[in-house]
Design an enzyme around this catalytic site. Structure first.
Site, PDB file in Angstrom:
ATOM      1  N   ASP A   1      -3.383  26.660  -3.089  1.00  0.00           N
ATOM      2  CA  ASP A   1      -1.874  26.226  -2.261  1.00  0.00           C
ATOM      3  C   ASP A   1      -1.916  28.712  -1.843  1.00  0.00           C
ATOM      4  O   ASP A   1      -1.930  29.020  -2.562  1.00  0.00           O
ATOM      5  CB  ASP A   1      -0.522  26.423  -3.433  1.00  0.00           C
ATOM      6  CG  ASP A   1       0.673  26.395  -3.023  1.00  0.00           C
ATOM      7  OD1 ASP A   1       0.820  27.401  -2.064  1.00  0.00           O
ATOM      8  OD2 ASP A   1       0.940  26.134  -3.914  1.00  0.00           O
TER       9      ASP A   1
ATOM     10  N   ASP B   1       2.592  28.549   2.054  1.00  0.00           N
ATOM     11  CA  ASP B   1       4.060  28.894   0.477  1.00  0.00           C
ATOM     12  C   ASP B   1       5.029  30.017   1.811  1.00  0.00           C
ATOM     13  O   ASP B   1       4.149  31.162   2.782  1.00  0.00           O
ATOM     14  CB  ASP B   1       3.970  29.620  -0.448  1.00  0.00           C
ATOM     15  CG  ASP B   1       4.818  30.529  -1.252  1.00  0.00           C
ATOM     16  OD1 ASP B   1       5.105  28.954  -1.612  1.00  0.00           O
ATOM     17  OD2 ASP B   1       5.117  31.420  -1.530  1.00  0.00           O
TER      18      ASP B   1
ATOM     19  N   GLU C   1       4.766  24.925   4.484  1.00  0.00           N
ATOM     20  CA  GLU C   1       5.647  25.223   3.877  1.00  0.00           C
ATOM     21  C   GLU C   1       6.801  26.121   4.963  1.00  0.00           C
ATOM     22  O   GLU C   1       7.220  27.045   4.815  1.00  0.00           O
ATOM     23  CB  GLU C   1       6.228  26.091   2.418  1.00  0.00           C
ATOM     24  CG  GLU C   1       7.884  25.555   1.769  1.00  0.00           C
ATOM     25  CD  GLU C   1       8.443  26.633   0.577  1.00  0.00           C
ATOM     26  OE1 GLU C   1       8.462  26.111  -0.132  1.00  0.00           O
ATOM     27  OE2 GLU C   1       7.061  27.417   0.442  1.00  0.00           O
TER      28      GLU C   1
ATOM     29  N   HIS D   1       8.204  21.373  -6.837  1.00  0.00           N
ATOM     30  CA  HIS D   1       8.063  22.436  -8.131  1.00  0.00           C
ATOM     31  C   HIS D   1       9.076  23.206  -8.193  1.00  0.00           C
ATOM     32  O   HIS D   1       9.685  24.160  -9.023  1.00  0.00           O
ATOM     33  CB  HIS D   1       7.083  23.281  -8.586  1.00  0.00           C
ATOM     34  CG  HIS D   1       6.788  24.163  -7.174  1.00  0.00           C
ATOM     35  ND1 HIS D   1       6.646  23.886  -6.015  1.00  0.00           N
ATOM     36  CD2 HIS D   1       6.714  25.305  -7.029  1.00  0.00           C
ATOM     37  CE1 HIS D   1       6.652  24.675  -5.097  1.00  0.00           C
ATOM     38  NE2 HIS D   1       6.169  25.782  -6.223  1.00  0.00           N
ATOM     39  N   ASP D   2      10.336  22.820  -6.862  1.00  0.00           N
ATOM     40  CA  ASP D   2      11.239  23.874  -6.680  1.00  0.00           C
ATOM     41  C   ASP D   2      12.629  23.394  -7.148  1.00  0.00           C
ATOM     42  O   ASP D   2      13.498  23.781  -6.790  1.00  0.00           O
ATOM     43  CB  ASP D   2      11.222  24.745  -5.598  1.00  0.00           C
ATOM     44  CG  ASP D   2      10.113  25.286  -5.565  1.00  0.00           C
ATOM     45  OD1 ASP D   2       9.786  26.306  -6.315  1.00  0.00           O
ATOM     46  OD2 ASP D   2       9.647  25.553  -3.778  1.00  0.00           O
TER      47      ASP D   2
HETATM   48  C1  GLC Z   1       8.240  28.722  -2.370  1.00  0.00           C
HETATM   49  C2  GLC Z   1       7.597  28.051  -3.484  1.00  0.00           C
HETATM   50  C3  GLC Z   1       8.335  28.657  -4.650  1.00  0.00           C
HETATM   51  C4  GLC Z   1       8.197  30.539  -5.022  1.00  0.00           C
HETATM   52  C5  GLC Z   1       8.440  31.056  -3.502  1.00  0.00           C
HETATM   53  C6  GLC Z   1       7.646  32.607  -3.505  1.00  0.00           C
HETATM   54  O1  GLC Z   1       9.346  28.156  -2.014  1.00  0.00           O
HETATM   55  O2  GLC Z   1       7.894  26.869  -3.497  1.00  0.00           O
HETATM   56  O3  GLC Z   1       7.718  28.083  -5.630  1.00  0.00           O
HETATM   57  O4  GLC Z   1       8.563  31.004  -6.378  1.00  0.00           O
HETATM   58  O5  GLC Z   1       7.899  30.466  -2.162  1.00  0.00           O
HETATM   59  O6  GLC Z   1       6.549  32.373  -3.311  1.00  0.00           O
END
Ligand code: GLC
Ligand code: CA
Length: 538
Positions: free
Chosen positions: A97, A202, A264, A324-325
């Site tokens: 990641d 990310d 993402e 996880h969010d």
């Molecule tokens: C993404 C991740 C999240 C994180 C954010 C900042 O959305 O999935 O868990 O807090 O980015 O890096």
């Protein structure tokens, strides 16, 4: 040959909560390695591991201080290498990641950068003068990802503002500085050299901002269930960001084999698709619609058809029900495990790349935790003043701790995540005595065994791996159905039992289904994968 990432399935491991191997209550890399056989037996093909790099853990790893080191609580570089090798030796792929947009504010680069306007790292982050007589107003109207607060943070030493798209302790790197780009691309190569098969990227869509810092147009509205004040045209999904995707792809292409980039990114389908280029950009982009599904056949039919129209082969849609969010899917169906089974059948029989978040395969739920004790920095800083009763009514998890509690392996103390007597970093969900891997392994009708059957079917079925998807029309209300080459998938998401005319052999069933005599009967919340009979030519 079809590259592996086009047909793979992805399992997300959140290292802090997967398996603790040294009794400190924190999951770690050796712990993941010890549990790889669970993933192998489950039948997933790719393991995505959330960040385990050096970090003060203010955002639990999404705030990095050294991209080429492992946080001591998670292990060592040798453990990371062993993880890659052990995944490979089981015939699976592994993705790490990458947090490219920002670092931790404790990263040596940032400590340097903020110390003066003239140091060698001065231009490694996004700095700007403020507005107003003394520059005490942020440089422009750019908002953070939380949308209510400015994206700019004041630094008294430089008497300037730095940009932080996410939280204030996560300063954004200045990717327009060639030295930054070089350093970050070298990091990518560092891990590619070690053999990783790809990366989840990310908040990739936010990296390249408008170099002139133009204000975003103000247009308050509700977007994906969240309030938005501005149109993020100068801070998200800019043309330069798509160019960056292609440059990153080129770095991967320096390596043998197929390496994959999974972004993402957020936005309408045309925008998401632009990141793929002509198969010279990102390999895959997350499609997050399923995170906020409505449990009804019509919603799924429209959403899936939309993805089919926008991402025709050789492009691949991706499907995400949990991460996880966001909330666990079980909480979105009021704890109804039968519905979770139907969703599993849909997820693993669609065309494209499905993702499963750790614990989804056993039906883990959100763990109710008092909001005031939240460790999640979003809950603890941004929303900290919200009263508990208000938070309880939100449909979204504002405290991400609730979906990050330890993986539930067995019915022993601490669910097998860490030994008895050790305090896990987040409490174990009290349902662990019932909801755990060991218990479900022994129950043929469990959600876990359904996931295993579905993964096995996917692995062995060319129809599911690469067959086209065509919606079945004229089905009774409440029934979702589609064809994948010689297979038919039917799901009764309605409240009445239904019978439809299809003949074939049942390959996998969830809930109560009867197949025979040219008919398929489905009780509410049941689903079936049917091998249709191809009439033999004489
Ligand atoms: C993404 C991740 C999240 C994180 C954010 C900042 O959305 O999935 O868990 O807090 O980015 O890096
Ligand atoms: Ca540990």
């Amino acid at each position: 040959m079809t590259p592996w990432w086009q047909t793979t399935s992805i399992y997300q491991v959140y290292p802090r909560s997967f398996q603790d191997s040294n009794a400190d209550g924190v999951g770690d890399l050796p712990g993941i390695i010890n549990r790889l056989d669970h993933l192998k037996e489950l039948g997933v093909e790719t393991v995505w591991v959330s960040p385990f790099f050096a970090s003060p853990q203010q955002d639990f790893g999404y705030d990095v201080t050294d991209y080429e080191a492992v946080a001591p609580e998670y292990g060592t570089l040798e453990d990371a290498q062993r993880l890659i090798d052990e995944v490979h030796s089981r015939g699976m792929k592994v993705m790490f990641d990458l947090v490219l947009n920002h670092t931790s504010d404790q990263h040596p680069w940032f400590l340097r950068s903020r110390s003066s306007r003239s140091n060698p790292k001065a231009d490694w982050y996004i700095w700007a003068d403020g507005r107003g007589k003394h520059g005490k107003r942020p440089p422009n109207n750019w908002k953070s990802a939380m949308e209510f607060t400015s994206a700019w943070q004041y630094c008294p030493t430089r008497r300037q503002w730095y940009m932080a798209t996410f939280l204030p302790f996560q300063p954004d790197l200045n990717w327009r500085n060639p030295e930054v780009k070089r350093a970050m691309f070298d990091t990518v190569r560092f891990w590619l050299d070690k053999g990783v098969d790809g990366f989840r990227l990310d908040i990739f869509g936010q990296i390249m901002k408008d170099p002139d810092f133009a204000n975003n147009p103000v247009r308050p509205r509700v977007y994906n269930g969240f309030p938005r004040l501005t149109e993020r045209i100068h801070t998200e999904n800019t043309a330069d960001n798509v160019t960056l995707a292609k440059e990153l792809r080129a770095v991967c292409e320096e390596y043998p084999g197929d390496r994959a980039l999974l972004g993402e990114v957020f936005g309408p389908p045309e925008v998401l698709k632009s990141y793929l280029g002509e198969d010279d950009g990102l390999n895959l982009v997350f499609l997050f619609e399923f995170l906020t599904f409505h449990y009804n056949a019509e919603w799924f039919r429209t959403t899936i058809q939309g993805f089919e129209d926008n991402f025709p082969a050789p492009m691949q849609p991706t499907y995400v029900l949990e991460n996880h969010d966001r909330s666990r899917l079980l909480d979105r169906v009021h704890g109804d495990v039968a519905k979770a089974g139907v969703l599993a059948v849909i997820l693993l029989t669609l065309r494209g790349v499905p993702t499963v978040y750790q614990g989804q395969e056993i039906g883990m739920s959100n763990t109710r935790l008092p909001f005031k004790d939240a460790l999640d920095p979003i809950a603890a800083s941004v929303y900290k003043h919200l009263p508990q009763f208000f938070v309880d009514r939100m449909s979204e998890r504002l405290n991400r701790d609730e979906v990050r509690t330890p993986m539930q392996w067995d019915a022993s103390a601490n669910a097998g995540f860490c030994p008895d007597g050790v305090q896990p970093w987040l409490p174990v969900n009290p349902d662990y005595e019932r909801v755990n891997v060991a218990h479900q392994e022994s129950d043929n009708d469990s959600l876990l065994n359904l996931y295993r059957r579905l993964f096995a079917l996917r692995r062995d079925s060319e129809s599911l791996r690469s067959g086209p998807l065509a919606m079945l029309e004229a089905l009774p209300d409440g029934v979702l159905g589609y064809r994948r080459a010689d297979l038919i998938v039917l799901a009764n998401m309605g409240i009445e039992p239904v019978t439809v005319k299809y003949s074939g052999r049942s390959l996998v069933e969830a809930g109560e289904v009867a197949v025979g005599m040219g008919r398929v009967s489905l009780f509410p919340d049941s689903a079936v994968v049917l091998q249709t009979v191809v009439p033999k030519l004489a």
